[in-house]
Design a protein around this motif. Structure first.
Motif, mmCIF file in Angstrom:
data_model
loop_
_atom_site.group_PDB
_atom_site.id
_atom_site.type_symbol
_atom_site.label_atom_id
_atom_site.label_comp_id
_atom_site.label_asym_id
_atom_site.label_seq_id
_atom_site.Cartn_x
_atom_site.Cartn_y
_atom_site.Cartn_z
ATOM 1 N N CYS A 158 -8.034 -2.717 -1.021
ATOM 2 C CA CYS A 158 -8.318 -2.030 -2.278
ATOM 3 C C CYS A 158 -8.983 -0.687 -2.014
ATOM 4 O O CYS A 158 -8.642 0.329 -2.614
ATOM 5 C CB CYS A 158 -9.232 -2.877 -3.151
ATOM 6 S SG CYS A 158 -8.464 -4.397 -3.715
ATOM 7 N N LYS A 159 -9.940 -0.710 -1.099
ATOM 8 C CA LYS A 159 -10.685 0.495 -0.761
ATOM 9 C C LYS A 159 -9.744 1.630 -0.360
ATOM 10 O O LYS A 159 -9.855 2.756 -0.851
ATOM 11 C CB LYS A 159 -11.649 0.161 0.388
ATOM 12 C CG LYS A 159 -12.576 1.281 0.832
ATOM 13 C CD LYS A 159 -13.627 1.583 -0.226
ATOM 14 C CE LYS A 159 -14.647 2.606 0.287
ATOM 15 N NZ LYS A 159 -14.055 3.839 0.804
ATOM 16 N N GLU A 160 -8.770 1.295 0.516
ATOM 17 C CA GLU A 160 -7.856 2.336 0.998
ATOM 18 C C GLU A 160 -7.103 2.974 -0.162
ATOM 19 O O GLU A 160 -6.980 4.199 -0.243
ATOM 20 C CB GLU A 160 -6.849 1.740 2.002
ATOM 21 C CG GLU A 160 -5.898 2.797 2.537
ATOM 22 C CD GLU A 160 -4.796 2.235 3.432
ATOM 23 O OE1 GLU A 160 -4.896 1.060 3.854
ATOM 24 O OE2 GLU A 160 -3.832 2.968 3.692
ATOM 25 N N GLU A 220 -10.875 -4.528 1.559
ATOM 26 C CA GLU A 220 -10.606 -3.329 2.369
ATOM 27 C C GLU A 220 -9.268 -2.682 1.975
ATOM 28 O O GLU A 220 -9.117 -1.463 2.003
ATOM 29 C CB GLU A 220 -10.658 -3.642 3.869
ATOM 30 C CG GLU A 220 -9.766 -4.758 4.341
ATOM 31 C CD GLU A 220 -10.417 -6.148 4.224
ATOM 32 O OE1 GLU A 220 -10.157 -6.960 5.107
ATOM 33 O OE2 GLU A 220 -11.168 -6.414 3.242
ATOM 34 N N THR A 275 0.819 -1.215 0.000
ATOM 35 C CA THR A 275 0.000 0.000 0.000
ATOM 36 C C THR A 275 0.857 1.271 0.000
ATOM 37 O O THR A 275 0.685 2.127 -0.875
ATOM 38 C CB THR A 275 -1.015 -0.032 1.161
ATOM 39 O OG1 THR A 275 -1.922 -1.113 0.918
ATOM 40 C CG2 THR A 275 -1.793 1.278 1.274
ATOM 41 N N LYS A 325 1.177 4.023 -3.054
ATOM 42 C CA LYS A 325 0.890 5.452 -2.807
ATOM 43 C C LYS A 325 2.040 6.331 -3.301
ATOM 44 O O LYS A 325 1.818 7.435 -3.798
ATOM 45 C CB LYS A 325 0.660 5.690 -1.313
ATOM 46 C CG LYS A 325 -0.696 5.202 -0.818
ATOM 47 C CD LYS A 325 -0.873 5.520 0.671
ATOM 48 C CE LYS A 325 -2.219 5.005 1.185
ATOM 49 N NZ LYS A 325 -2.304 5.128 2.659
ATOM 50 N N GLN A 351 -7.995 2.965 -3.325
ATOM 51 C CA GLN A 351 -8.955 3.637 -4.201
ATOM 52 C C GLN A 351 -9.199 5.065 -3.727
ATOM 53 O O GLN A 351 -9.242 5.999 -4.509
ATOM 54 C CB GLN A 351 -10.266 2.852 -4.194
ATOM 55 C CG GLN A 351 -11.197 3.156 -5.349
ATOM 56 C CD GLN A 351 -12.306 2.115 -5.435
ATOM 57 O OE1 GLN A 351 -12.667 1.499 -4.429
ATOM 58 N NE2 GLN A 351 -12.846 1.907 -6.635
ATOM 59 N N ASP A 352 -9.302 5.198 -2.398
ATOM 60 C CA ASP A 352 -9.547 6.516 -1.812
ATOM 61 C C ASP A 352 -8.389 7.467 -2.083
ATOM 62 O O ASP A 352 -8.543 8.695 -2.035
ATOM 63 C CB ASP A 352 -9.749 6.383 -0.295
ATOM 64 C CG ASP A 352 -11.041 5.619 0.034
ATOM 65 O OD1 ASP A 352 -11.857 5.415 -0.904
ATOM 66 O OD2 ASP A 352 -11.225 5.240 1.194
ATOM 67 N N THR A 353 -7.215 6.906 -2.300
ATOM 68 C CA THR A 353 -6.052 7.757 -2.595
ATOM 69 C C THR A 353 -5.933 8.051 -4.083
ATOM 70 O O THR A 353 -5.007 8.735 -4.520
ATOM 71 C CB THR A 353 -4.758 7.055 -2.127
ATOM 72 O OG1 THR A 353 -5.042 6.195 -1.024
ATOM 73 C CG2 THR A 353 -3.708 8.058 -1.738
ATOM 74 N N GLY A 354 -6.829 7.483 -4.877
ATOM 75 C CA GLY A 354 -6.807 7.841 -6.292
ATOM 76 C C GLY A 354 -6.513 6.725 -7.270
ATOM 77 O O GLY A 354 -6.474 6.947 -8.474
ATOM 78 N N GLN A 414 -7.162 3.249 -9.438
ATOM 79 C CA GLN A 414 -8.305 2.541 -10.012
ATOM 80 C C GLN A 414 -8.210 1.088 -9.577
ATOM 81 O O GLN A 414 -7.164 0.445 -9.741
ATOM 82 C CB GLN A 414 -8.245 2.628 -11.547
ATOM 83 C CG GLN A 414 -9.394 1.872 -12.216
ATOM 84 C CD GLN A 414 -9.244 1.808 -13.728
ATOM 85 O OE1 GLN A 414 -8.380 2.475 -14.301
ATOM 86 N NE2 GLN A 414 -10.079 1.023 -14.374
#
Lengths: 329, 329, 329, 329
Positions: free
Chosen positions: A68-70, A66, A45, A49, A72-75, A77
């Motif tokens: 992936c979600k983190e 979960e 992760t 980033k 995704q929130d940072t931009g 795909q």
């Protein structure tokens, strides 16, 4: 493992403003085209980033939603499978826990190689058996892709700060393309040779590290029992032929040095479980190449026993504590 | 063992012109009174010669008449027994091959303690079991004499050039008196603590040295088999946490460094037999103090096997050769 | 250690009614003359009682007055020192904890050899370094006495029941005289050769025992983790080339056999501390004779670590428990 | 390895005249339908011949044409690939050198599983990693076939004489069908449990065997150096708790026993290379299951070093010779 500091000439040119980019291959020329990232654990992760931070679009996937979600929130795909990543990116980085995961992600039914485009650059930063790296390279080559192994030194902290060290194995002509991405995530990138040599370098270093650490713990313990002051003994060793990284930089005896895990009840640092895992890789590799490694093998066994006796999550320098406990206590 | 160089602050003031002499105790004030020397082997002879060179009359003895003859020709007075030396000198240095010799020379029927004068300073530079050093100290104290252990690092070359390192154990108040003589024979003198700690420091250093050397040999061999270039691997290790004296100063792989035994077919340096002897002392000491030393113990066994397989007189870095020989060769 | 059962041809003729007595030497002909006994610990006391039971007057001593008292109450004459025992008996048995005690009792200021009579038979049943046995034999010979080493197998129970096994080293002509006394205290007496070979035989057996036990523990643990039923695995091993005393007679896995310490939470049996002591003797002996013993050495280290991790007083088969504890527990 | 004799209740009913055949499953009822055999090496060829001898038509293949020729001359039908064998036989035995060969023969492009018929019984007698056996079982099950592992004890001689021992892992209901064929090739067949446990049993036995052998060699060597007669020492050990198969049945010291490799310059028997291979499997298995095996691991290293020092083709009891060579020889 943040203490594995390499002072090699610093390759860490800033990716986003390097003039050299224009001299790179067509793949890396298009440097802001998407980069695939598979494996979004504690290490993956922050690494992904850092790619985002350097302006690279990231196409990512992981078995845990979960994670992936983190990202995704940072931009980033997020897509459903390694195969889908391979459809959308021609540079892919993988960061996985162990050999079976790597095999699955590359050659499984929804693996990268099912959909990989010709010319794609595949960089595996997992720490695995070099023999598996070679197998993946062969499989990738059959599909017209290029595989490199690039395991890291440095822990979660180094990953967040883009201070990792990468040891890279693979075809030399593709090294610069790999370097472009790796320097966004690490401070040092070392080219080691053909595919698998990145893994080999990491495994070798950690095996010698384990031997030096246990040896230092035994020696310090023996000296103390013979009446020597620990600080004085460390000083004598460090000026003499007994000197090693574990004695002069990461001394395992509480009270000898500051800022190391032994000064903090063996918290932080490089866990015994992780060392046992790397020694297991060294052992498997040595067994498979018929290479005798008597001390490496015994070091493996000692860390293995420690894992089952309550030291799994302590720093690996806690072997001093494991060996010294007094009779009757 | 000449590579055991300690860079500790240099105590090597020239004895014969030091103004400090006047501030020393009554025994050392009379600094040009005779010094006894027992044990005129490869190491003892050049050490005794350095005392003569510094202006000290030397009263010497050895079981081999020819050794006595050589020193006599250089100006020493030769007598028949340790007891006779003790009658004629109140500072005596002993340099003997092993514990039984030390016991005999000190406590035997013609031993030092039969005739030792009250207040005599006894300095033993042999490498022996620290427990024997302690016994000798107790026996000496009963006779009103003072015993210190002061084993050396450095080989015959260092002995000739007065470049030895002494690790000294004994009563601190007497340390300066010992230092006066030792600085005539060595470049560094390190005070380690109570009687026996000089031996302890030497044994500890050499045990860790052996572990580091075998570990380096195993690691380099494994890396080479995995396809790494030996020089590159050494460079990576030496910038990383695997670094140790055996990898960065005395690398056991031919072709990696110059000026070390591995560059010269493992000739010279520190013989496998001598390393096996020191590891035997470490083992006995660990056994007697109930200290676990798993890697030290295995290192001992490996050097023991090497002694019986043709490596006895090669430098101890030849463990690389011992481990790597290819199958079928 | 009661499980060390030797089925050697039974020498245990009853001493008090043997017709052969008349054919023995003058010393043993006078078979009811007093026998000296020095060392009245857990083992020595029942051994001395068995001599009394067989009609021998016993002259005894020990550093602990309470031990003397107990034997005195059973009919022994208690004196103040080993020297005094030597004045009053021409056959003396010693049973002491370790080498330094033996040296003291024989050669100390109030030791046996200060007052020993010519022709006295000295039998040492302590378990010590064979080199010390040889030294004692030389010292005894100088005084015209005869020294034999006769360490025992079998614990306190066997000592009480006169079921010990003695392994005897010494001059063959004196063996029958020793045998006369030893058969009053044990069921088996084995002549091993020159002085020190009794110790050697015991040390060798216990070293191989330790190796076999740890090997069995590792193997059973590995098999269980691979899905084998422990009883079935033991059965397969015991019918195959993996078979050893630790697998077929003293299996370390709870539930495989009855009547062994593993069936009773590793209570009773032969304590880890005692095994570590014997392995320390084996190690010292091997070091001093330059004999490589890699597995013996590692077995020693393992039992040494166990001693400091809470296993000191458990039976030595508890190494199974030490090695198997699951990660995270 | 012909000395691995199991005295388990003898299952060796003669296949060709057994009345029990009628009670077997439909597959084995048709007991004279063809049996496939893949892997015609030193072991496979005599095993396949024994099937022919018992009246089974054999459909065979091997990568070496000359091996195929030999079996063809004895009456087998030779085909081109494992896949083709699978087309023509519903009971197939494989006997291959190592894990990669097994993987290729079962799951490769021309592998068994490409053409296997539903209900086929697959018996693998190779000695490989139990994890690979499990993988093969899963892959076979997907195709509706049944896979069992059945590694052998016993060498070429036992294979020729149908005196092998088979250790069988797999679904219990299918065991009798396997037994029918295996009893034609071996004297003993032992059911060990689920798939992989046959391999586990063999690996475990050989690991403990290696430990016992090295331990015996060390112990005998130490005892001899301490002055014990080798035959007497062996006798004492064999009546005591040091007893093991290597001391009482296969003693490694020349002159102690007859009819063993040590009596014949370590020729014949079980080669050091083969033992090193099995210990490598044990090591990999232990590493992968996180099981500590310190002595097993060191035994592996010792045999690995021996392989590179001229002992590769000697019997594994030559470790005695490896360890004892005198200094200076």
């Amino acid at each position: 493992f943040y203490k594995f500091v390499m002072i090699i000439n610093d390759f860490s040119f800033k990716c986003h403003n390097s003039l050299k980019e224009t001299s790179l291959s067509s793949r890396s020329m298009a440097s802001k085209t998407p980069v695939g990232f598979i494996g979004l654990g504690n290490m993956g992760t922050p690494m992904a980033k850092n790619l985002l931070r350097n302006g690279y679009p990231v196409i990512a996937t992981d078995v845990f939603p979960e994670s992936c979600k983190e990202l995704q929130d940072t931009g980033a795909q997020v897509v459903d499978s390694p195969a889908e990543v391979a459809e959308k990116a021609d540079r892919i980085i993988t960061m996985l826990p162990s050999s079976p995961n790597v095999i699955e992600v590359y050659t499984g039914p929804n693996g990268i190689l099912k959909k990989v485009k010709k010319g794609t650059l595949l960089i595996d930063s997992s720490t695995i058996d070099p023999a598996v790296s070679k197998e993946m390279a062969v499989a990738a080559e059959k599909m017209g892709a290029v595989f490199m192994d690039a395991p890291v030194s440095g822990g979660v902290g180094a990953a967040s700060l883009a201070k990792l060290t990468f040891m890279v194995g693979g075809v030399e002509e593709e090294y610069h393309a790999a370097q472009e991405l790796l320097t966004c995530m690490g401070a040092n990138v070392v080219y080691c040779g053909q595919v698998g040599t990145g893994q080999a370098a990491k495994i070798c270093n950690n095996m010698l590290l384990a031997i030096g650490m246990i040896g230092t713990a035994e020696t310090m313990n023996l000296g103390i029992r013979l009446g020597l002051d620990p600080k004085l003994l460390a000083k004598i060793l460090n000026m003499s032929s007994g000197r090693c990284w574990s004695s002069d930089t990461y001394n395992p005896v509480p009270g000898v040095m500051e800022g190391v895990p032994s000064a903090n009840n063996y918290q932080g640092g490089f866990g015994t479980t992780l060392m046992a895992k790397d020694l297991g890789l060294a052992q498997n590799t040595a067994t498979n190449t018929k290479t005798p490694v008597p001390l490496g093998s015994l070091a493996h066994q000692i860390y293995r026993v420690m894992c089952s006796r309550g030291y799994a999550n302590k720093d690996f320098s806690s072997v001093f504590q494991f060996l010294r406990e007094e009779e009757g206590q």
